[in-house]
Design a protein around this motif. Structure first.
Motif, mmCIF file in Angstrom:
data_model
loop_
_atom_site.group_PDB
_atom_site.id
_atom_site.type_symbol
_atom_site.label_atom_id
_atom_site.label_comp_id
_atom_site.label_asym_id
_atom_site.label_seq_id
_atom_site.Cartn_x
_atom_site.Cartn_y
_atom_site.Cartn_z
ATOM 1 N N SER A 40 0.852 -1.186 0.000
ATOM 2 C CA SER A 40 0.000 0.000 0.000
ATOM 3 C C SER A 40 0.886 1.232 0.000
ATOM 4 O O SER A 40 1.857 1.307 0.755
ATOM 5 C CB SER A 40 -0.888 0.013 1.238
ATOM 6 O OG SER A 40 -1.554 1.252 1.349
ATOM 7 N N LYS A 43 -1.255 4.127 4.352
ATOM 8 C CA LYS A 43 -1.026 3.536 5.673
ATOM 9 C C LYS A 43 -1.477 2.085 5.754
ATOM 10 O O LYS A 43 -1.342 1.445 6.787
ATOM 11 C CB LYS A 43 -1.707 4.369 6.753
ATOM 12 C CG LYS A 43 -1.081 5.733 6.894
ATOM 13 C CD LYS A 43 -1.646 6.485 8.061
ATOM 14 C CE LYS A 43 -0.952 7.833 8.143
ATOM 15 N NZ LYS A 43 -1.203 8.509 9.385
ATOM 16 N N GLY A 45 -4.668 0.737 5.162
ATOM 17 C CA GLY A 45 -6.051 0.439 5.533
ATOM 18 C C GLY A 45 -6.766 -0.436 4.520
ATOM 19 O O GLY A 45 -7.319 -1.477 4.865
ATOM 20 N N VAL A 46 -6.753 -0.042 3.265
ATOM 21 C CA VAL A 46 -7.428 -0.817 2.229
ATOM 22 C C VAL A 46 -6.645 -2.080 1.926
ATOM 23 O O VAL A 46 -7.218 -3.163 1.763
ATOM 24 C CB VAL A 46 -7.635 0.035 0.952
ATOM 25 C CG1 VAL A 46 -8.203 -0.794 -0.168
ATOM 26 C CG2 VAL A 46 -8.549 1.214 1.251
ATOM 27 N N SER A 48 -4.959 -3.836 3.889
ATOM 28 C CA SER A 48 -5.128 -4.827 4.951
ATOM 29 C C SER A 48 -6.339 -5.723 4.695
ATOM 30 O O SER A 48 -6.353 -6.880 5.111
ATOM 31 C CB SER A 48 -5.234 -4.156 6.319
ATOM 32 O OG SER A 48 -6.388 -3.348 6.399
ATOM 33 N N THR A 65 3.771 -1.224 3.765
ATOM 34 C CA THR A 65 3.283 0.119 3.457
ATOM 35 C C THR A 65 4.484 1.048 3.260
ATOM 36 O O THR A 65 5.596 0.732 3.708
ATOM 37 C CB THR A 65 2.403 0.683 4.591
ATOM 38 O OG1 THR A 65 3.213 0.839 5.760
ATOM 39 C CG2 THR A 65 1.227 -0.231 4.885
#
Length: 70
Positions: A40, A43, A45-46, A48, A65
């Motif tokens: 990513s 950070k 989020g998506v 993960s 990340t």
């Protein structure tokens, strides 16, 4: 080589993890015998979500990340 798996390919219309058939299709370009790194540029989020789907389906997956690589 790199393969793009968009998070929308692993989520159903309700935003839940897609069924096994949809996930198998989304992961069809991967070899389950090889480790997978989900990357990513943010950070994570998506990314993960993609990592979780891979992990729960038996892939040796890790999440990287920009933040963790710097």
């Amino acid at each position: 080589g790199a393969i793009n798996i968009d998070s929308s390919a692993i989520l159903d219309a309700d935003g839940l993890l897609a069924d096994d058939e949809a996930l198998a299709s989304a992961f069809s370009g991967l070899n389950q015998e090889r480790p997978v790194v989900v990357y990513s540029s943010g950070k994570g989020g998506v990314a993960s979500i993609v990592w979780y789907a891979l992990y729960t389906h038996g892939y040796d997956a890790s999440l990287a990340t920009m933040e963790s690589l710097s």
